[in-house]
Write a protein that holds these residues in place. Structure first.
Motif, PDB file in Angstrom:
ATOM      1  N   SER B  26       1.163  -0.947  -0.164  1.00  7.89           N
ATOM      2  CA  SER B  26      -0.077   0.023  -0.305  1.00  7.89           C
ATOM      3  C   SER B  26       1.204   1.496   0.309  1.00  7.89           C
ATOM      4  N   ASN B  27       1.617   1.065   0.681  1.00  9.61           N
ATOM      5  CA  ASN B  27       2.713   2.569   0.633  1.00  9.61           C
ATOM      6  C   ASN B  27       3.678   2.786  -0.673  1.00  9.61           C
ATOM      7  N   LEU B  28       4.216   2.084  -1.096  1.00 11.58           N
ATOM      8  CA  LEU B  28       4.628   1.865  -2.091  1.00 11.58           C
ATOM      9  C   LEU B  28       3.691   2.215  -3.799  1.00 11.58           C
ATOM     10  N   ALA B  29       2.783   1.807  -3.124  1.00 18.92           N
ATOM     11  CA  ALA B  29       1.410   2.280  -4.540  1.00 18.92           C
ATOM     12  C   ALA B  29       0.685   3.674  -4.519  1.00 18.92           C
ATOM     13  N   ASN B  30       0.652   4.074  -3.165  1.00 23.33           N
ATOM     14  CA  ASN B  30       0.750   5.423  -2.822  1.00 23.33           C
ATOM     15  C   ASN B  30       1.832   6.305  -2.945  1.00 23.33           C
ATOM     16  N   MET B  31       2.666   6.294  -3.411  1.00 27.52           N
ATOM     17  CA  MET B  31       3.828   7.471  -3.534  1.00 27.52           C
ATOM     18  C   MET B  31       3.681   8.583  -3.755  1.00 27.52           C
TER      19      MET B  31
END
Lengths: 137, 137
Positions: B26-31
């Protein structure tokens, strides 16, 4: 006669129980390898086994008492393991979050313990074979 | 039966590690994402997962893991000079998300390795139980 057969299995049975318990402890260490502040634990197998074998000499250890009141004590003899923290060998082993699980050691002990468990099982199998060959003639 | 407890312990670790991998994904997708809150747009804040020891019983030293909480990363949000950006302030600076892709990738590798280690634990426990069940054959 059956009492004698039970006695034959006594040692293997206790060793198996203890190996299974230790396997559980090691799996708990592996599961908590990333948990902050978790301290790696283990049991001293030799001491625990001798403790269990000494307890065997005390008769009637697994007879449960009927409880008719809340204030009655448990008659069951709960063998509690004395878990000890694995001492930290060097300061580099402690991670910044205070966790002391050394994954290499845990993996090796885990495999080692599982092999010992299986060898105890095979000893038991052979004892059963011996008894069967005596019975069948 | 302590061998069956291994399933609970390693299973809880699998759950916790996969939750961690989910958060990392989720973190990587929402950078580059923004969050709309109280009529304003904010950059996405990275989430970090905290593990906690989860005893099998009350006061037991052996047990699994659980995710205790998921908190916002406290690293400061980088300010980037981009006067043409719609979210820029009057000096031309934009707050951007504090997701660090390097940290996330490293954590991802570490979590997936822990996941694999616990899978191996489960396999070993399974084969031990199967061997135990076939003792008298």
């Amino acid at each position: 006669m059956f009492d004698k057969i039970n006695k034959i299995f006594d040692f293997s049975q206790n060793a198996l129980n203890l190996y299974a318990k230790r396997q559980e402890i090691l799996s708990s260490n592996i599961a908590n390898a990333d948990t902050p502040g978790y301290k790696s634990i283990d049991i001293d197998f030799k001491n625990e086994l001798s403790k269990v074998l000494q307890q065997k000499n005390i008769k009637n250890k697994n007879i449960l008492l009927k409880k008719t009141s809340l204030y009655h004590l448990n008659g069951k003899n709960n063998h509690s393991f004395s878990l000890k923290f694995i001492p930290v060998v060097d300061a580099n082993q402690i991670k910044p979050d205070g966790n002391t699980v050394d994954m290499d050691r845990e993996r090796i002990e885990f495999i080692d313990n599982s092999l010992k468990y299986q060898s105890s099982l095979i000893f038991m199998k052979n004892q059963i074979k011996n008894i069967m060959s005596v019975l069948k003639g | 039966m302590s061998l069956l407890n291994i399933f609970n312990i390693a299973g809880s670790a699998l759950t916790a590690q996969s939750q961690k991998i989910n958060i990392i994904a989720s973190n990587l997708a929402n950078m580059e994402s923004t969050i709309y809150k109280n009529g304003k747009y904010y950059p996405y804040i990275a989430k970090t997962v905290f593990f906690k020891f989860d005893g099998l019983k009350e006061n037991s030293k052996i047990g699994g893991v659980k995710v205790s909480n998921i908190l916002d990363d406290t690293t400061p949000m980088p300010l980037i000079y981009d006067p043409n950006h719609p979210m820029a302030n009057n000096k031309g600076y934009v707050l951007t998300s504090n997701v660090n892709p390097i940290t996330e990738m490293v954590n991802n590798i570490s979590a997936s390795r822990s996941y694999q280690a616990n899978i191996e634990v489960l396999k070993t426990a399974k084969s031990m139980i199967i061997k135990t069940l076939t003792i008298s054959e």
